[in-house]
Design an enzyme around this catalytic site. Structure first.
Site, short mmCIF file in Angstrom:
data_model
loop_
_atom_site.label_atom_id
_atom_site.label_comp_id
_atom_site.label_asym_id
_atom_site.label_seq_id
_atom_site.Cartn_x
_atom_site.Cartn_y
_atom_site.Cartn_z
N ASN A 194 -6.99 42.58 -47.41
CA ASN A 194 -7.36 41.95 -48.53
C ASN A 194 -7.10 42.81 -50.01
OD1 ASN A 194 -7.92 39.88 -50.13
ND2 ASN A 194 -10.21 40.58 -49.92
N GLU A 195 -8.83 43.58 -50.26
CA GLU A 195 -8.77 43.90 -50.72
C GLU A 195 -8.72 45.74 -50.37
OE1 GLU A 195 -12.46 42.57 -53.24
OE2 GLU A 195 -10.82 41.87 -54.78
N CYS A 210 -12.51 38.64 -48.86
CA CYS A 210 -13.41 38.88 -48.42
C CYS A 210 -13.31 38.84 -47.15
CB CYS A 210 -14.70 39.45 -48.91
SG CYS A 210 -14.07 40.21 -50.99
N GLU A 243 -10.98 30.51 -49.57
CA GLU A 243 -11.65 31.40 -49.09
C GLU A 243 -12.94 30.16 -49.05
OE1 GLU A 243 -14.00 35.28 -48.94
OE2 GLU A 243 -12.83 34.62 -50.82
#
Length: 612
Positions: free
Chosen positions: A376-377, A242, A50
């Protein structure tokens, strides 16, 4: 495998220990070679990338110039201007990066016009290495030829490398110069000075070391890429994290902006530049020079399966409470099409739209994409409702591509408990679990997956790291991660992937720690966690083998009889091609204790003991 073959198998033992194993009451483990268990997936241990901590621009992506296209919101951010400098967006060479610079005469024979770039906390330069400068330029009024003086400048202000470039074309043209610095300086600068009576327009000023990974222009920093390759990863996850979501949908990671000509990839705001008020980096943007094409190339180069993560239409939920910040359910077609087009870019024939672009970029053969993560989350029903149409569309068009869903931002709790049944209902192939926890959690969670439902979905431990409050990377955290990973390995029938996170961090420009590899402008320093990840990955084997404590249970938290301290964690695999058993043993306390090899090993076993 027959008994005669087993007798010749080599035993490899990996010790991860907090102390020397000295004379004390021994612990004896038993390897049940008669009952090899579940296969270990080739994707078992991998890498998570990331663009946090300046992992891409200023890190793995070898570009040394900050704001090379002058398209930051403050167009000269990263540049110091002197003399008669202006920024314009009229008649740009690259429509999606329209800003460019005009260098005009300073108006006095003894004055100068120019710009100087600070790089990413400086420009790292090595003596006698070659650096490739490229820029796009054109002449101005009357088509008078112009001269640009290109200088590498040390932190002390000395000129340590120089080339002059003659700008002769009245149309935008690419110019190149190779410059070799006279000294090593981790914090140099790049200076462009107008050295003629005639002015010049310039854009996309780029400086790369010639010695990139695999020697590619627009390439990767060699030392960092080689550290990644040395782990022999089974999977490479990209671009996050993120970053995928963005602080808002306008700044989500849009893969289509990261392919095609590098000069025309539009700048994107980095979601991490304002996330932590105590670590603000207001000029942290993404050039997207390290884009999806480069990601697929890197995965191929290091032998990993690519694992892209795509937006599901939800902006970062940590940063957006307003439902209006997210794509409505009836407006997901664009996002779903982006996913389908990504699979076509990776796997499509060269007669397809996106497969043809991949071929034009230099890779006509497909990248053999097998997995995709959607979201993602994310959490809550807002995620489940958006995920469902993505799953349906991908199953219909590409049923061979496995789908990874999310269990939310933590290892337990309401979001986690809600999402796991929903992931089963939607029949995703894997569920992405994330945990950043303290040492006690990692030690107690070595049995986490022992009782998971074997009917699936499988588990992707997509982001994890042991965190000691207020401390950066250290050996204690890595030791606890190693202990936890014996539980991942023992449960390889249900745990198919695992990636430590974050991967990279610049020592002068980080937002989050701990991280797996730290670096500055010239050096790289793998952490203890890196070495744990590497030892597991290069010794992952092909099939789990039961390794039992004296009580007949798995060797997880085996107590020292003298002290009662639970400090031995172990797992074992069979590496069938190498004809070897590999035993990983983690000793987590300062209690010294001998650990003889399992007593029931096949005859004529030979041992080796790489120690971490």
């Amino acid at each position: 495998m027959n008994t005669n073959t087993l007798r010749a198998i080599t035993l490899a033992v990996l010790f991860f220990t907090a102390t020397a194993l000295a004379a004390a009451q021994p612990v004896e483990l038993r390897l049940d070679a008669r009952k090899p268990g579940a296969p270990v997936q080739p994707t078992m241990y991998g890498l998570f990338f990331e663009d946090i901590n300046h992992a891409a621009d200023g890190g793995l992506y070898a570009e040394l110039v900050k704001n090379r296209s002058f398209d930051f919101p403050q167009p000269l951010a990263g540049w110091a201007a002197f003399g008669n400098v202006s920024v314009t967006r009229e008649r740009p060479p690259f429509p999606r990066n329209p800003a460019h610079v005009i260098l005009a005469p300073a108006g006095h024979p003894h004055k100068y016009t120019g710009i100087e770039n600070e790089g990413f906390t400086g420009i790292g330069l090595r003596v006698d290495d070659d650096y490739r400068l490229t820029l796009w330029a054109k002449t101005l009024e009357n088509n008078a030829p112009a001269t640009l003086r290109v200088e590498l400048v040390s932190a002390a202000g000395d000129i340590i490398g120089r080339q002059d470039i003659a700008i002769t074309a009245d149309a935008w043209t690419k110019y190149t110069a190779i410059i070799r610095p006279a000294i090593t300086d981790p914090r140099g600068r790049l200076r462009l000075t107008l050295a003629s009576p005639a002015g010049v327009a310039i854009d996309h000023v780029s400086l790369f070391p010639v010695d990139t990974y695999k020697g590619r222009e627009n390439g990767l920093r060699r030392d960092l890429a080689e550290l990644l390759a040395a782990t022999r990863p089974g999977i490479l996850r990209f671009p996050g994290g993120c970053i995928v979501e963005g602080a808002d949908l306008a700044t989500r990671y849009n893969w289509k902006n990261s392919v095609g000509d590098v000069e025309n990839r539009p700048l994107n705001e980095n979601r991490w530049h304002y996330t932590f008020p105590h670590r603000l980096f207001p000029h942290y943007f993404q050039s997207l020079g390290l884009g999806f094409y480069e990601f697929f190339l890197l995965a191929e180069d290091i032998g990993a399966e690519p694992l892209p993560v795509v937006s599901c239409g939800l902006a970062c939920q940590f940063q957006n409470d307003d439902p209006a910040a997210h794509a409505p359910l009836d407006a997901l077609d664009e996002y779903i099409q982006d996913l389908l087009d990504l699979v076509e870019f990776a796997n499509g024939d060269t007669t397809t739209t996106w497969g043809a672009l991949r071929a034009r970029m230099g890779h006509p053969t497909p990248f053999k994409l097998k997995h995709v993560a959607i979201g993602n989350e994310q959490w809550g029903d807002e995620y489940v409702l958006r995920l469902a149409p993505f799953v349906a569309a991908l199953r219909a068009r590409h049923p061979d591509v496995k789908i990874i869903g999310s269990s939310g931002p933590s290892a337990d709790g309401a979001y986690f408990d809600h999402l796991w049944p929903e992931m089963r209902r939607l029949r995703v192939d894997l569920v992405d679990e994330h945990y950043y926890k303290d040492p006690d959690w990692f030690l107690s969670s070595a049995t986490r997956y022992d009782a998971y439902d074997r009917r699936g979905p499988a588990v992707f431990a997509g982001e994890y790291a042991c965190h000691l409050p207020g401390q950066p990377n250290n050996f204690r955290a890595a030791l606890c991660e190693a202990a936890f990973m014996t539980g991942l390995e023992r449960n390889a029938d249900i745990v198919h992937m695992a990636t430590y996170a974050p991967l990279l961090a610049h020592v002068d420009a980080w937002q989050w720690r701990p991280d797996m590899i730290w670096f500055d402008n010239l050096r790289a320093a793998p952490s203890p966690s890196y070495h744990v990840q590497r030892l597991y990955s290069i010794n992952k084997g092909t099939r789990v083998v039961p390794l039992l404590a004296p009580d007949g249970k798995p060797a997880t938290g085996v107590a020292n009889p003298a002290t009662g301290t639970a400090n031995i964690y172990a797992s074992a695999v069979l590496d069938e091609p190498a004809r070897a058993y590999i035993v990983k043993i983690v000793h987590t306390s300062a209690d010294a204790r001998p650990l003889p090899l399992p007593s029931n090993l096949p005859n004529r076993v030979r041992s080796r003991h790489p120690t971490g």
